[in-house]
Scaffold this motif. Structure first.
Motif, PDB file in Angstrom:
ATOM      1  N   VAL A   1       0.863  -1.185   0.000  1.00  0.00           N
ATOM      2  CA  VAL A   1       0.000   0.000   0.000  1.00  0.00           C
ATOM      3  C   VAL A   1       0.902   1.239   0.000  1.00  0.00           C
ATOM      4  CG1 VAL A   1      -1.811   1.257   1.205  1.00  0.00           C
ATOM      5  CG2 VAL A   1      -1.766  -1.256   1.283  1.00  0.00           C
TER       6      VAL A   1
ATOM      7  N   GLU B   1      -0.223   4.516  -0.958  1.00  0.00           N
ATOM      8  CA  GLU B   1      -0.961   5.706  -0.518  1.00  0.00           C
ATOM      9  C   GLU B   1      -2.365   5.315  -0.094  1.00  0.00           C
ATOM     10  OE1 GLU B   1       0.004   8.746  -0.068  1.00  0.00           O
ATOM     11  OE2 GLU B   1       1.961   8.745  -1.061  1.00  0.00           O
ATOM     12  N   VAL B   2      -2.866   5.999   0.917  1.00  0.00           N
ATOM     13  CA  VAL B   2      -4.258   5.847   1.351  1.00  0.00           C
ATOM     14  C   VAL B   2      -4.840   7.250   1.440  1.00  0.00           C
ATOM     15  CG1 VAL B   2      -5.827   5.081   3.154  1.00  0.00           C
ATOM     16  CG2 VAL B   2      -3.792   3.727   2.638  1.00  0.00           C
TER      17      VAL B   2
ATOM     18  N   ALA C   1      -6.942   4.338  -3.038  1.00  0.00           N
ATOM     19  CA  ALA C   1      -5.809   3.585  -2.509  1.00  0.00           C
ATOM     20  C   ALA C   1      -4.864   3.293  -3.660  1.00  0.00           C
ATOM     21  CB  ALA C   1      -6.287   2.280  -1.885  1.00  0.00           C
TER      22      ALA C   1
ATOM     23  N   LEU D   1     -10.743   1.131   2.735  1.00  0.00           N
ATOM     24  CA  LEU D   1      -9.623   1.934   3.230  1.00  0.00           C
ATOM     25  C   LEU D   1      -9.287   1.600   4.680  1.00  0.00           C
ATOM     26  CD1 LEU D   1     -10.465   5.423   1.667  1.00  0.00           C
ATOM     27  CD2 LEU D   1      -8.613   3.877   0.996  1.00  0.00           C
TER      28      LEU D   1
ATOM     29  N   LEU E   1      -6.680  -1.058   5.045  1.00  0.00           N
ATOM     30  CA  LEU E   1      -5.356  -0.820   4.474  1.00  0.00           C
ATOM     31  C   LEU E   1      -4.493   0.085   5.348  1.00  0.00           C
ATOM     32  CD1 LEU E   1      -6.463  -0.144   0.777  1.00  0.00           C
ATOM     33  CD2 LEU E   1      -5.684  -2.314   1.752  1.00  0.00           C
ATOM     34  N   LYS E   2      -3.188  -0.196   5.359  1.00  0.00           N
ATOM     35  CA  LYS E   2      -2.240   0.655   6.068  1.00  0.00           C
ATOM     36  C   LYS E   2      -1.050   0.921   5.166  1.00  0.00           C
ATOM     37  CE  LYS E   2      -3.365  -0.598  10.847  1.00  0.00           C
ATOM     38  NZ  LYS E   2      -2.830  -1.115  12.143  1.00  0.00           N
ATOM     39  N   LYS E   3      -0.693   2.163   5.055  1.00  0.00           N
ATOM     40  CA  LYS E   3       0.417   2.559   4.194  1.00  0.00           C
ATOM     41  C   LYS E   3       1.696   1.828   4.599  1.00  0.00           C
ATOM     42  CE  LYS E   3       2.669   6.690   2.336  1.00  0.00           C
ATOM     43  NZ  LYS E   3       2.702   8.173   2.341  1.00  0.00           N
TER      44      LYS E   3
END
Length: 202
Positions: free
Chosen positions: A9, A11-12, A17, A35, A38-40
């Motif tokens: 990942v 970018e969030v 994403a 989102l 998800l974790k950058k």
């Protein structure tokens, strides 16, 4: 063209994403629910939908196949575009949306930005109608010879639960297996759906 993306990942951002796959960053439009998964800098996997048209080439990504299936159903409704579908799926989970469609709950749909009462009614009407046709075509009432769920045990609540699960893209055989062992007689409809979903994602 793309079934899923599995990478880092990068970018969030709001409704977006970016997944880095082998040095290529794929920008996926998505929902708040996805989102949240998800974790950058960490690994992420999104099931994708490519929207191609005149002057349009957009990639959409979702954390689960249920969310992707529901997105496809929503954009199949006349007057509902990808942006509206993302808004709806950002205000509730796919199973909550399925419940809203089966029970005719317009308020759940109109809670999404830009979704008015008329569009909400159209979504409920068209998807309910589609479910009715699919039920007739596939034997979703499970009164056939599959044996997974007895006809006597298959109550009105169970039928509604089966229809809600069908909204999420599950087949009649998968739904029958998921409902097997669930107390459809005494549990509320929402709990029947929740327990069935848990069994299917194991």
């Amino acid at each position: 063209m793309f079934y899923y993306l599995d990478g880092t990942v990068a970018e969030v951002l709001p409704y977006l994403a970016v997944i880095d796959c082998g040095g290529v960053g794929y920008a996926c439009k998505t929902t708040n629910n996805t989102l949240a998964h998800l974790k950058k800098g960490q690994r992420g996997k999104l099931y994708t939908y490519l929207n191609v048209g005149e002057d349009v080439f957009d990639l959409y990504g979702f954390a689960t196949q249920s969310e992707l299936n529901t997105f496809k159903l929503l954009i199949g409704v006349s007057g509902v575009g990808p942006k509206a579908a993302l808004a709806i799926l950002s205000t509730g989970t796919p199973d909550a949306l399925a419940m809203a469609i089966i029970t005719g709950d317009e308020k759940t749909l109109t809670a999404a930005p830009g979704i008015g009462k008329k569009i909400a009614q159209r979504i409920i009407l068209e998807l309910k109608d589609k479910l009715a046709k699919e039920s007739a075509a596939t034997g979703l009432d499970f009164s056939g010879s599959s044996g997974a769920v007895s006809t006597a045990a298959f109550t009105n609540k169970a039928t509604e639960a089966a229809q809600a699960l069908a909204v999420l893209g599950y087949t009649s055989a998968e739904v029958a297996q998921a409902l097997k062992g669930v107390d459809v007689e005494n549990l509320p409809l929402e709990e029947i759906i929740r327990q069935s979903l848990k069994k299917m994602v194991k």
